[in-house]
Design an enzyme around this catalytic site. Structure first.
Site, PDB file in Angstrom:
ATOM      1  N   HIS A  30      73.526  17.715 -58.320  1.00 33.54           N
ATOM      2  CA  HIS A  30      74.264  18.755 -59.048  1.00 33.54           C
ATOM      3  C   HIS A  30      75.148  18.212 -60.159  1.00 33.54           C
ATOM      4  O   HIS A  30      75.588  18.967 -61.011  1.00 33.54           O
ATOM      5  CB  HIS A  30      75.142  19.541 -58.069  1.00 33.54           C
ATOM      6  CG  HIS A  30      74.384  20.509 -57.228  1.00 33.54           C
ATOM      7  ND1 HIS A  30      73.411  20.111 -56.353  1.00 33.54           N
ATOM      8  CD2 HIS A  30      74.457  21.850 -57.136  1.00 33.54           C
ATOM      9  CE1 HIS A  30      72.921  21.173 -55.747  1.00 33.54           C
ATOM     10  NE2 HIS A  30      73.541  22.240 -56.202  1.00 33.54           N
ATOM     11  N   CYS A  48      74.409  12.577 -57.071  1.00 35.42           N
ATOM     12  CA  CYS A  48      74.153  13.898 -56.477  1.00 35.42           C
ATOM     13  C   CYS A  48      73.416  14.727 -57.515  1.00 35.42           C
ATOM     14  O   CYS A  48      73.751  14.678 -58.709  1.00 35.42           O
ATOM     15  CB  CYS A  48      75.484  14.568 -56.114  1.00 35.42           C
ATOM     16  SG  CYS A  48      75.293  16.260 -55.525  1.00 35.42           S
ATOM     17  N   TYR A  67      73.408  20.112 -47.822  1.00 31.43           N
ATOM     18  CA  TYR A  67      73.105  19.039 -46.876  1.00 31.43           C
ATOM     19  C   TYR A  67      74.275  18.036 -46.833  1.00 31.43           C
ATOM     20  O   TYR A  67      74.469  17.350 -45.841  1.00 31.43           O
ATOM     21  CB  TYR A  67      71.866  18.256 -47.334  1.00 31.43           C
ATOM     22  CG  TYR A  67      70.525  18.888 -47.041  1.00 31.43           C
ATOM     23  CD1 TYR A  67      70.395  20.242 -46.719  1.00 31.43           C
ATOM     24  CD2 TYR A  67      69.369  18.117 -47.108  1.00 31.43           C
ATOM     25  CE1 TYR A  67      69.142  20.791 -46.478  1.00 31.43           C
ATOM     26  CE2 TYR A  67      68.109  18.656 -46.857  1.00 31.43           C
ATOM     27  CZ  TYR A  67      68.008  19.988 -46.552  1.00 31.43           C
ATOM     28  OH  TYR A  67      66.768  20.524 -46.307  1.00 31.43           O
ATOM     29  N   GLY A  68      75.010  17.965 -47.943  1.00 37.98           N
ATOM     30  CA  GLY A  68      75.983  16.886 -48.125  1.00 37.98           C
ATOM     31  C   GLY A  68      77.145  16.889 -47.150  1.00 37.98           C
ATOM     32  O   GLY A  68      77.855  15.892 -47.050  1.00 37.98           O
ATOM     33  N   ASP A  99      64.394  19.176 -52.610  1.00 40.75           N
ATOM     34  CA  ASP A  99      65.857  19.067 -52.675  1.00 40.75           C
ATOM     35  C   ASP A  99      66.446  20.088 -51.706  1.00 40.75           C
ATOM     36  O   ASP A  99      65.753  21.000 -51.234  1.00 40.75           O
ATOM     37  CB  ASP A  99      66.357  19.335 -54.100  1.00 40.75           C
ATOM     38  CG  ASP A  99      67.875  19.208 -54.209  1.00 40.75           C
ATOM     39  OD1 ASP A  99      68.432  18.285 -53.579  1.00 40.75           O
ATOM     40  OD2 ASP A  99      68.511  20.019 -54.890  1.00 40.75           O
ATOM     41  N   SER A 100      67.740  19.932 -51.440  1.00 35.94           N
ATOM     42  CA  SER A 100      68.413  20.909 -50.595  1.00 35.94           C
ATOM     43  C   SER A 100      68.598  22.242 -51.328  1.00 35.94           C
ATOM     44  O   SER A 100      68.890  23.248 -50.692  1.00 35.94           O
ATOM     45  CB  SER A 100      69.775  20.365 -50.169  1.00 35.94           C
ATOM     46  OG  SER A 100      70.517  20.007 -51.313  1.00 35.94           O
ATOM     47  N   GLU A 158      76.986  25.041 -58.826  1.00 36.86           N
ATOM     48  CA  GLU A 158      76.251  26.222 -58.336  1.00 36.86           C
ATOM     49  C   GLU A 158      76.810  27.500 -58.961  1.00 36.86           C
ATOM     50  O   GLU A 158      76.099  28.470 -59.156  1.00 36.86           O
ATOM     51  CB  GLU A 158      76.403  26.319 -56.811  1.00 36.86           C
ATOM     52  CG  GLU A 158      75.605  25.323 -56.033  1.00 36.86           C
ATOM     53  CD  GLU A 158      74.224  25.835 -55.664  1.00 36.86           C
ATOM     54  OE1 GLU A 158      74.081  27.040 -55.404  1.00 36.86           O
ATOM     55  OE2 GLU A 158      73.290  25.021 -55.657  1.00 36.86           O
ATOM     56  N   CYS A 178      66.800  14.969 -53.605  1.00 37.03           N
ATOM     57  CA  CYS A 178      68.138  15.129 -53.030  1.00 37.03           C
ATOM     58  C   CYS A 178      68.722  13.743 -52.691  1.00 37.03           C
ATOM     59  O   CYS A 178      68.135  12.994 -51.910  1.00 37.03           O
ATOM     60  CB  CYS A 178      68.018  15.968 -51.765  1.00 37.03           C
ATOM     61  SG  CYS A 178      69.571  16.211 -50.899  1.00 37.03           S
ATOM     62  N   ASN A 179      69.872  13.438 -53.276  1.00 36.35           N
ATOM     63  CA  ASN A 179      70.505  12.142 -52.989  1.00 36.35           C
ATOM     64  C   ASN A 179      70.875  12.018 -51.520  1.00 36.35           C
ATOM     65  O   ASN A 179      70.725  10.957 -50.912  1.00 36.35           O
ATOM     66  CB  ASN A 179      71.780  11.984 -53.817  1.00 36.35           C
ATOM     67  CG  ASN A 179      71.499  11.716 -55.274  1.00 36.35           C
ATOM     68  OD1 ASN A 179      71.605  10.593 -55.721  1.00 36.35           O
ATOM     69  ND2 ASN A 179      71.127  12.751 -56.004  1.00 36.35           N
ATOM     70  N   THR A 180      71.369  13.107 -50.941  1.00 40.57           N
ATOM     71  CA  THR A 180      71.807  13.058 -49.550  1.00 40.57           C
ATOM     72  C   THR A 180      70.617  12.767 -48.633  1.00 40.57           C
ATOM     73  O   THR A 180      70.684  11.887 -47.762  1.00 40.57           O
ATOM     74  CB  THR A 180      72.478  14.390 -49.155  1.00 40.57           C
ATOM     75  OG1 THR A 180      73.562  14.637 -50.059  1.00 40.57           O
ATOM     76  CG2 THR A 180      72.982  14.356 -47.741  1.00 40.57           C
TER      77      THR A 180
END
Ligand code: DGL
Length: 268
Positions: free
Chosen positions: A186, A184, A37-38, A5-6, A148, A68-70
């Site tokens: 998060h 995402c 990354y998004g 993931d990012s 975050e 990571c979705n992005t």
């Protein structure tokens, strides 16, 4: 099993994978030095994702999960081509499958990062399964910052949710989305606050559980599943920036406390 993931958000996916496949060992890499990354260009996201995945391959993973979705939305084809025959699994297809299973009306809303929304990967994945679906998307970059920061409830969080979601759901009743995809890593930690704002009439789906089920299928198809009886269940964590911050923030996403000594800092 390599999981990438990012940052720390993919620990929500790792948690579901480890629960579903308790016999496997997991090596997780969070590219915290380059998060988010998004908001980056597709070229940068592809470059970062290939570098991160290369490190996991060097460490001998037998399968790669792009949590990571992005990165899944932008770089999955490149990763799969680069790493064949090592299987590579992203989270967008499982998330789209979960959305199509949840919706009754066929009106689906997707919240994600800017890059994920811009590329339209969720729309395409949903339409492949359900061509008649309507898909409304919204980039919600502040959700990443809130998660975050550990801000998962309270008036500020609810105000941000209203700001992003109100007009997505301000349609006439016939077109009102009955399903919201958290596209995402998060966003699952904000799910209770989103539920409070949206009420009970909207199904909230994330891809963690369906990704775990898809991973089990991939392992079985490739006969890569660890034989029963062999010891497994180890989780090793790597990050490209501060172990202290990864441990402090990551505990919320993994669902158990972490200490800096749990995290190896690596350079890509
Ligand atoms: N991991 C990213 C995602 O799932 C969110 C954080 C970022 O923008 O890097 O899209």
């Amino acid at each position: 099993m390599g999981v990438f993931d990012s940052g720390v958000g993919g620990l929500t996916v790792l948690r579901a994978l480890a629960r579903a496949l308790p016999g496997e060992d997991f090596l997780y890499l969070g590219d915290t030095a380059r998060l988010p990354y998004g908001t980056k260009s597709p070229e940068s996201i592809r470059r970062y994702a290939l570098q991160a995945a290369a490190l996991l391959r060097e460490r001998g993973v037998k399968c790669l999960v792009v949590a990571c979705n992005t990165a899944s939305a932008v770089a999955l084809d490149e990763l799969a081509a680069e790493f064949a025959p090592v299987p590579v699994l992203g989270v967008v297809e499982p998330g789209a499958a979960a959305a199509c299973a949840a919706t009754r009306s066929g009106h689906i809303a997707v919240v994600a990062t800017e890059s994920t929304v811009r590329g339209g990967a969720y729309q395409s994945a949903i339409h492949r399964r359900r061509p008649d679906a309507t898909v409304a998307s919204r980039a919600c970059p502040l959700f990443v910052a809130l998660a975050e920061e550990g801000w998962t409830d309270g008036p500020v969080v609810e105000a941000v949710i209203h700001r992003y979601l109100d007009d997505l759901f301000a349609t006439d009743a016939a077109a009102h989305p009955d399903t919201l995809v958290l596209g995402c890593t998060h966003f699952p930690v904000l799910a209770p606050a989103i539920r409070k704002v949206l009420g009970n009439g909207v199904a909230i789906v994330d891809s963690a559980e369906t990704t775990a089920a898809a991973l089990a299928e991939v392992l079985d198809a490739a006969t890569l599943r660890r034989p029963a009886g062999e010891p497994g269940g180890r989780i090793e964590l790597m990050a490209t920036d501060s172990a202290e911050r990864f441990a402090r923030v990551g505990g919320t996403f993994l669902g158990r406390p972490l200490v800096p000594a749990d995290v190896e800092v690596v350079d890509l």
